[in-house]
Enzyme design. Sequence first.
Site, PDB file in Angstrom:
ATOM      1  N   LYS A   2       0.861  -1.192   0.000  1.00 46.16           N
ATOM      2  CA  LYS A   2       0.000   0.000   0.000  1.00 46.16           C
ATOM      3  C   LYS A   2       0.891   1.234   0.000  1.00 46.16           C
ATOM      4  O   LYS A   2       1.774   1.377   0.846  1.00 46.16           O
ATOM      5  CB  LYS A   2      -0.904   0.021   1.237  1.00 46.16           C
ATOM      6  CG  LYS A   2      -1.765   1.282   1.313  1.00 46.16           C
ATOM      7  CD  LYS A   2      -2.827   1.178   2.387  1.00 46.16           C
ATOM      8  CE  LYS A   2      -2.404   1.721   3.723  1.00 46.16           C
ATOM      9  NZ  LYS A   2      -2.356   3.189   3.792  1.00 46.16           N
ATOM     10  N   ASP A  62      -3.461   4.354  -1.964  1.00 39.45           N
ATOM     11  CA  ASP A  62      -4.431   4.807  -0.959  1.00 39.45           C
ATOM     12  C   ASP A  62      -4.422   6.332  -0.880  1.00 39.45           C
ATOM     13  O   ASP A  62      -3.781   6.919  -0.009  1.00 39.45           O
ATOM     14  CB  ASP A  62      -4.016   4.167   0.382  1.00 39.45           C
ATOM     15  CG  ASP A  62      -4.883   4.591   1.548  1.00 39.45           C
ATOM     16  OD1 ASP A  62      -5.990   5.094   1.327  1.00 39.45           O
ATOM     17  OD2 ASP A  62      -4.434   4.398   2.705  1.00 39.45           O
ATOM     18  N   LEU A  63      -5.120   6.977  -1.820  1.00 35.77           N
ATOM     19  CA  LEU A  63      -5.125   8.445  -1.848  1.00 35.77           C
ATOM     20  C   LEU A  63      -6.475   9.042  -1.469  1.00 35.77           C
ATOM     21  O   LEU A  63      -6.613  10.255  -1.389  1.00 35.77           O
ATOM     22  CB  LEU A  63      -4.692   8.951  -3.240  1.00 35.77           C
ATOM     23  CG  LEU A  63      -3.283   8.551  -3.690  1.00 35.77           C
ATOM     24  CD1 LEU A  63      -2.979   9.124  -5.067  1.00 35.77           C
ATOM     25  CD2 LEU A  63      -2.222   9.006  -2.689  1.00 35.77           C
ATOM     26  N   LYS A  64      -7.474   8.202  -1.273  1.00 37.07           N
ATOM     27  CA  LYS A  64      -8.783   8.622  -0.748  1.00 37.07           C
ATOM     28  C   LYS A  64      -9.328   9.877  -1.434  1.00 37.07           C
ATOM     29  O   LYS A  64      -9.541  10.918  -0.795  1.00 37.07           O
ATOM     30  CB  LYS A  64      -8.702   8.864   0.765  1.00 37.07           C
ATOM     31  CG  LYS A  64      -8.252   7.658   1.572  1.00 37.07           C
ATOM     32  CD  LYS A  64      -8.330   7.927   3.062  1.00 37.07           C
ATOM     33  CE  LYS A  64      -7.904   6.754   3.906  1.00 37.07           C
ATOM     34  NZ  LYS A  64      -6.456   6.476   3.917  1.00 37.07           N
ATOM     35  N   HIS A  99     -11.693  12.707  -3.023  1.00 38.86           N
ATOM     36  CA  HIS A  99     -12.986  13.282  -2.641  1.00 38.86           C
ATOM     37  C   HIS A  99     -13.058  14.675  -3.258  1.00 38.86           C
ATOM     38  O   HIS A  99     -12.438  15.616  -2.769  1.00 38.86           O
ATOM     39  CB  HIS A  99     -13.091  13.358  -1.104  1.00 38.86           C
ATOM     40  CG  HIS A  99     -14.440  13.779  -0.613  1.00 38.86           C
ATOM     41  ND1 HIS A  99     -14.742  13.866   0.725  1.00 38.86           N
ATOM     42  CD2 HIS A  99     -15.558  14.126  -1.271  1.00 38.86           C
ATOM     43  CE1 HIS A  99     -16.004  14.256   0.863  1.00 38.86           C
ATOM     44  NE2 HIS A  99     -16.516  14.420  -0.332  1.00 38.86           N
ATOM     45  N   ASP A 100     -13.810  14.811  -4.361  1.00 36.20           N
ATOM     46  CA  ASP A 100     -13.916  16.110  -5.042  1.00 36.20           C
ATOM     47  C   ASP A 100     -15.150  16.050  -5.927  1.00 36.20           C
ATOM     48  O   ASP A 100     -15.923  15.090  -5.835  1.00 36.20           O
ATOM     49  CB  ASP A 100     -12.625  16.371  -5.860  1.00 36.20           C
ATOM     50  CG  ASP A 100     -12.340  17.859  -6.028  1.00 36.20           C
ATOM     51  OD1 ASP A 100     -13.289  18.625  -6.279  1.00 36.20           O
ATOM     52  OD2 ASP A 100     -11.172  18.254  -5.918  1.00 36.20           O
ATOM     53  N   THR A 127     -13.719  16.084 -11.596  1.00 35.15           N
ATOM     54  CA  THR A 127     -12.311  16.104 -11.172  1.00 35.15           C
ATOM     55  C   THR A 127     -11.860  14.706 -10.751  1.00 35.15           C
ATOM     56  O   THR A 127     -10.751  14.267 -11.083  1.00 35.15           O
ATOM     57  CB  THR A 127     -12.132  17.108  -9.998  1.00 35.15           C
ATOM     58  OG1 THR A 127     -12.573  18.384 -10.449  1.00 35.15           O
ATOM     59  CG2 THR A 127     -10.698  17.183  -9.536  1.00 35.15           C
ATOM     60  N   THR A 180     -11.790   5.397  10.620  1.00 36.36           N
ATOM     61  CA  THR A 180     -11.834   4.793  11.960  1.00 36.36           C
ATOM     62  C   THR A 180     -11.416   5.795  13.036  1.00 36.36           C
ATOM     63  O   THR A 180     -11.627   5.573  14.217  1.00 36.36           O
ATOM     64  CB  THR A 180     -10.943   3.534  12.044  1.00 36.36           C
ATOM     65  OG1 THR A 180      -9.703   3.821  11.417  1.00 36.36           O
ATOM     66  CG2 THR A 180     -11.595   2.350  11.370  1.00 36.36           C
ATOM     67  N   ARG A 191      -3.374  -6.536  14.350  1.00 36.48           N
ATOM     68  CA  ARG A 191      -2.235  -6.702  15.258  1.00 36.48           C
ATOM     69  C   ARG A 191      -2.083  -8.174  15.626  1.00 36.48           C
ATOM     70  O   ARG A 191      -3.076  -8.885  15.731  1.00 36.48           O
ATOM     71  CB  ARG A 191      -2.451  -5.903  16.558  1.00 36.48           C
ATOM     72  CG  ARG A 191      -2.425  -4.394  16.370  1.00 36.48           C
ATOM     73  CD  ARG A 191      -1.045  -3.895  15.965  1.00 36.48           C
ATOM     74  NE  ARG A 191      -0.969  -2.455  15.755  1.00 36.48           N
ATOM     75  CZ  ARG A 191      -1.095  -1.853  14.576  1.00 36.48           C
ATOM     76  NH1 ARG A 191      -1.326  -2.558  13.478  1.00 36.48           N
ATOM     77  NH2 ARG A 191      -0.978  -0.546  14.469  1.00 36.48           N
ATOM     78  N   GLY A 248       0.673  -2.477   8.722  1.00 34.37           N
ATOM     79  CA  GLY A 248       1.818  -1.572   8.645  1.00 34.37           C
ATOM     80  C   GLY A 248       2.875  -1.930   9.661  1.00 34.37           C
ATOM     81  O   GLY A 248       3.676  -2.849   9.470  1.00 34.37           O
ATOM     82  N   ARG A 249       2.855  -1.203  10.780  1.00 35.96           N
ATOM     83  CA  ARG A 249       3.926  -1.336  11.771  1.00 35.96           C
ATOM     84  C   ARG A 249       4.224  -2.736  12.285  1.00 35.96           C
ATOM     85  O   ARG A 249       5.399  -3.036  12.513  1.00 35.96           O
ATOM     86  CB  ARG A 249       3.666  -0.357  12.923  1.00 35.96           C
ATOM     87  CG  ARG A 249       3.919   1.090  12.488  1.00 35.96           C
ATOM     88  CD  ARG A 249       3.236   2.091  13.366  1.00 35.96           C
ATOM     89  NE  ARG A 249       1.788   2.003  13.237  1.00 35.96           N
ATOM     90  CZ  ARG A 249       0.930   2.750  13.936  1.00 35.96           C
ATOM     91  NH1 ARG A 249       1.377   3.619  14.805  1.00 35.96           N
ATOM     92  NH2 ARG A 249      -0.371   2.614  13.743  1.00 35.96           N
TER      93      ARG A 249
HETATM   94  O1  C5P Z   1       0.832   0.563  11.154  1.00 35.78           O
HETATM   95  P1  C5P Z   1      -0.602   0.146  11.018  1.00 35.78           P
HETATM   96  O2  C5P Z   1      -0.779  -1.365  10.859  1.00 35.78           O
HETATM   97  O3  C5P Z   1      -1.502   0.732  12.056  1.00 35.78           O
HETATM   98  O4  C5P Z   1      -1.025   0.767   9.606  1.00 35.78           O
HETATM   99  C1  C5P Z   1      -2.331   0.738   9.122  1.00 35.78           C
HETATM  100  C2  C5P Z   1      -2.407   1.439   7.803  1.00 35.78           C
HETATM  101  O5  C5P Z   1      -3.764   1.488   7.394  1.00 35.78           O
HETATM  102  C3  C5P Z   1      -1.918   2.879   7.831  1.00 35.78           C
HETATM  103  O6  C5P Z   1      -1.362   3.155   6.542  1.00 35.78           O
HETATM  104  C4  C5P Z   1      -3.167   3.685   8.056  1.00 35.78           C
HETATM  105  O7  C5P Z   1      -3.094   4.975   7.529  1.00 35.78           O
HETATM  106  C5  C5P Z   1      -4.186   2.852   7.275  1.00 35.78           C
HETATM  107  N1  C5P Z   1      -5.567   3.029   7.686  1.00 35.78           N
HETATM  108  C6  C5P Z   1      -6.021   2.802   8.984  1.00 35.78           C
HETATM  109  N2  C5P Z   1      -7.338   2.992   9.302  1.00 35.78           N
HETATM  110  C7  C5P Z   1      -8.200   3.391   8.347  1.00 35.78           C
HETATM  111  C8  C5P Z   1      -7.773   3.613   7.046  1.00 35.78           C
HETATM  112  C9  C5P Z   1      -6.435   3.434   6.744  1.00 35.78           C
HETATM  113  O8  C5P Z   1      -5.242   2.412   9.834  1.00 35.78           O
HETATM  114  N3  C5P Z   1      -9.469   3.535   8.659  1.00 35.78           N
END
Ligand code: C5P
Length: 236
Positions: A32, A59-61, A63-64, A68, A119, A181, A210-211
Amino acid sequence: MGKDVIIACDFDSAEKTFNFLDKFSEEKPFVKIGMELFYAEGPSIVKEIKKRGHKIFLDLKLHDIPNTVKKSMSVLSALDVDMTNLHAAGTIDMMKAALEGLTREDGTRPILIAVTQLTSTSEERMQNELLIGASIEDTIVKYAQNAKTAGLDGVVCSPLEAGMVKNACSKEFVTVTPGVRFADGEVGDQVRVTTPEKAKEIGSDYIVVGRPITQASDPVEAYRRCVKEFISNNEE
Ligand code: C5P
């Protein structure tokens, strides 16, 4: 729609991203690319990661106004991304225009999903600041239904909302879920989290992680663990 683990490459430079991706010698994970990396490096980062053989969720979300969004989606589609997204709050007309823009001449297009409510938005703020009187669950379901009406493939949502969305839309309606997680891992700033295994049970099609992978001492091992818990386990 195939189940997959998508790694959120939340880095601020191409160099850090490639250092991270270089650790993967056997797999080519779905990645992503979010606003941070895209705004730092521009479209070239998409092309380079694509050239390395990865699938990309951009993932640029968006909204316009519909026109556009349609034109912007057409530019993103030409980058050959595999998945991209927009805010369902832009209305059904905007989502329909996005699909038109995204569809290439040969009829193919990236998967298009909608953000319902972020979220990070609490029910209280949604009601008091945005003046949306419904409950957050009803709003998420309604926005998901709007996305389906517009012809989109699915939504981004919390894994804990995936079952509700599938019930309201259809089993085939794609759910892409961040907030994952490991059972023994750190939660960080995420609030409503679940494990890869639980996300699978609830019915997520793609988990965005992500993390737990990018900050792991062994990212490849962490990625494999996600894949094992989310895809390989309980397959039979
Ligand atoms: O590091 P982590 O696992 O929390 O990363 C989650 C990814 O998903 C991040 O890039 C975050 O911006 C994205 N995200 C999120 N909740 C959302 C939409 C996107 O955590 N509702």
